[in-house]
Design an enzyme around this catalytic site. Structure first.
Site, short mmCIF file in Angstrom:
data_model
loop_
_atom_site.label_atom_id
_atom_site.label_comp_id
_atom_site.label_asym_id
_atom_site.label_seq_id
_atom_site.Cartn_x
_atom_site.Cartn_y
_atom_site.Cartn_z
N GLY A 1 0.78 -1.30 -0.04
CA GLY A 1 0.06 0.03 -0.02
C GLY A 1 0.80 1.32 -0.07
O GLY A 1 1.53 1.41 0.84
N ALA B 1 -0.90 7.38 2.08
CA ALA B 1 -0.16 8.25 2.94
C ALA B 1 0.61 7.54 3.86
O ALA B 1 1.85 7.71 4.11
CB ALA B 1 -1.39 9.19 3.37
N ALA C 1 -0.80 11.85 8.26
CA ALA C 1 0.02 11.78 6.88
C ALA C 1 -1.17 12.12 5.96
O ALA C 1 -2.15 11.76 5.84
CB ALA C 1 0.72 10.65 6.57
N LYS D 1 -8.46 3.00 19.42
CA LYS D 1 -8.22 3.95 18.15
C LYS D 1 -9.83 3.94 17.40
O LYS D 1 -9.99 4.97 16.80
CB LYS D 1 -7.22 3.22 17.42
CG LYS D 1 -6.91 3.81 15.81
CD LYS D 1 -6.09 5.08 15.93
CE LYS D 1 -6.03 5.59 14.81
NZ LYS D 1 -5.17 5.17 13.61
N ASN E 1 -11.56 7.41 16.43
CA ASN E 1 -12.02 7.49 14.99
C ASN E 1 -13.47 7.53 14.55
O ASN E 1 -13.88 8.16 13.52
CB ASN E 1 -11.27 6.27 13.87
CG ASN E 1 -9.87 6.43 13.80
OD1 ASN E 1 -9.33 7.47 13.86
ND2 ASN E 1 -9.27 5.24 13.49
N ASN F 1 -10.06 18.94 12.34
CA ASN F 1 -10.40 18.28 13.65
C ASN F 1 -10.73 19.39 14.73
O ASN F 1 -11.51 19.11 15.59
CB ASN F 1 -9.02 17.21 13.97
CG ASN F 1 -9.04 16.03 13.09
OD1 ASN F 1 -10.02 15.80 12.18
ND2 ASN F 1 -8.15 15.28 13.23
N SER G 1 -8.84 11.43 7.75
CA SER G 1 -8.70 10.69 6.41
C SER G 1 -10.27 10.50 5.87
O SER G 1 -10.22 10.67 4.62
CB SER G 1 -8.19 9.33 6.56
OG SER G 1 -9.03 8.54 7.53
N GLU H 1 -13.76 4.95 4.63
CA GLU H 1 -13.53 3.47 5.59
C GLU H 1 -14.76 3.61 6.50
O GLU H 1 -14.69 2.85 7.67
CB GLU H 1 -12.27 3.77 6.28
CG GLU H 1 -11.03 3.31 5.45
CD GLU H 1 -9.87 3.13 6.00
OE1 GLU H 1 -9.27 2.13 6.08
OE2 GLU H 1 -9.27 4.19 6.63
#
EC number: 1.1.1.169
Length: 301
Positions: free
Chosen positions: A11, A14, A133, A187, A191, A205, A251, A263
């Site tokens: 992958g 980023a 990133a 996490k 998220n 954010n 993201s 996602e």
């Protein structure tokens, strides 16, 4: 350094570019890409890593994901694709020798239900990345936020060389944890709150704290998610991430802005399903989920 370990990163988004840039000096690295054009560009130009005001060029070796012979030479594989790309990656991993350990660093928890497809004899590590990133183009990545990589062993074991490789360095901290569920749940929680809110609102954010109404909305989502996924000091942890990544777009927000697939199914759906099983209502989170799924449908992504 002699006798460097062969590390493959699958992958080249980023996160893949960021991890490749940081593993390049301590391993014999290969970055596996989906497109041949990107692999060719990376072999020609290397990775340009932009960190604050400095740009560093890192020479790496890249190959297309279809080059199975190159994959079988690796002594560790780091999977840095998004959740929805695992459908393409899992069949490739199934064909590889079981002696190659695999580290997953996905957002969310959707990948956990796929692990059984890789059998019980392979060493599997589950990790999360706290780094921020952004990929500028096929060879350029901006390091938007420095954090840690946390990982835990899901099954199997690591040899001493890999333990040493996955030891923390000041520039790129790596931490081993005993309980994979704890690091992934924390996490996932963060998220599941920040990503859909910033994606629907189209904001950075930090705006979730600055705007009074949006902050109230954030608190409501935190309270909902806590009913099915309790973590310690949940609101404080979410607010801390909003503060430390205040100028960053999540993201998911970037995916929505660029009309890409998100996602959402790997991050929010597992929490909604958990709520369904316990007959717990999560109305705000479900609304955010439906808005983002609707946007994806409108854009046919």
């Amino acid at each position: 350094m002699e006798n460097q370990i062969n590390v493959g990163i699958i992958g080249a988004g980023a996160m893949g570019l960021l991890y490749a840039a940081n593993f390049a000096d301590k391993s014999k690295l290969t970055l596996f890409t989906h497109r041949k054009e990107q692999a060719d560009l990376l072999n020609q130009k290397g990775i340009s890593l932009i960190d604050n005001e400095t740009t560093k060029n890192i020479h790496i070796h890249a190959a297309q994901i279809t080059e199975e012979e190159q994959l079988t030479k690796q002594q560790l594989l780091i999977i840095a694709v998004k959740q929805y790309s695992l459908n393409e990656i899992i069949p490739i991993l199934q064909k590889l020798p079981t002696k190659i350990p695999i580290l997953f660093i996905q957002n969310g928890a959707g990948h956990l239900e796929r692990l059984s497809e890789l059998g019980t004899t392979r060493t599997i590590l589950l990790g999360i990345s706290e780094h921020g990133a952004g990929r500028e183009d096929d060879t350029t990545v901006i390091w938007r936020g420095h954090g840690r990589t946390k990982y835990s062993i899901f099954q199997g074991e690591l040899n001493d060389d890999l333990k040493e490789l996955l030891t923390s360095s000041p520039a790129f901290p790596i931490e081993k944890h005993a309980n994979y569920q704890a690091i992934i749940q924390e996490k996932l929680f963060i998220n599941a709150v920040i990503n859909p809110l910033t994606a629907v609102l189209g904001v950075q954010n930090g705006k979730l704290l600055e705007n009074q109404e949006w902050h109230r909305l954030l608190i409501r989502v935190v309270n909902e998610v806590e009913t099915v996924l309790p973590i310690e000091n949940a609101l404080e942890k979410v607010e801390t991430i909003c503060r430390t990544t205040a100028l960053n777009f999540s993201s998911m927000a970037l995916d929505c802005m660029n009309e890409r697939m998100t996602e959402i199914d790997g991050i929010v759906l597992p929490i909604l399903e958990k709520g369904d099983k316990t007959e717990t209502s999560l109305p705000t989170l479900r609304t955010l989920y439906q808005i983002i799924k609707g946007l994806e449908g409108e854009r046919h992504v």
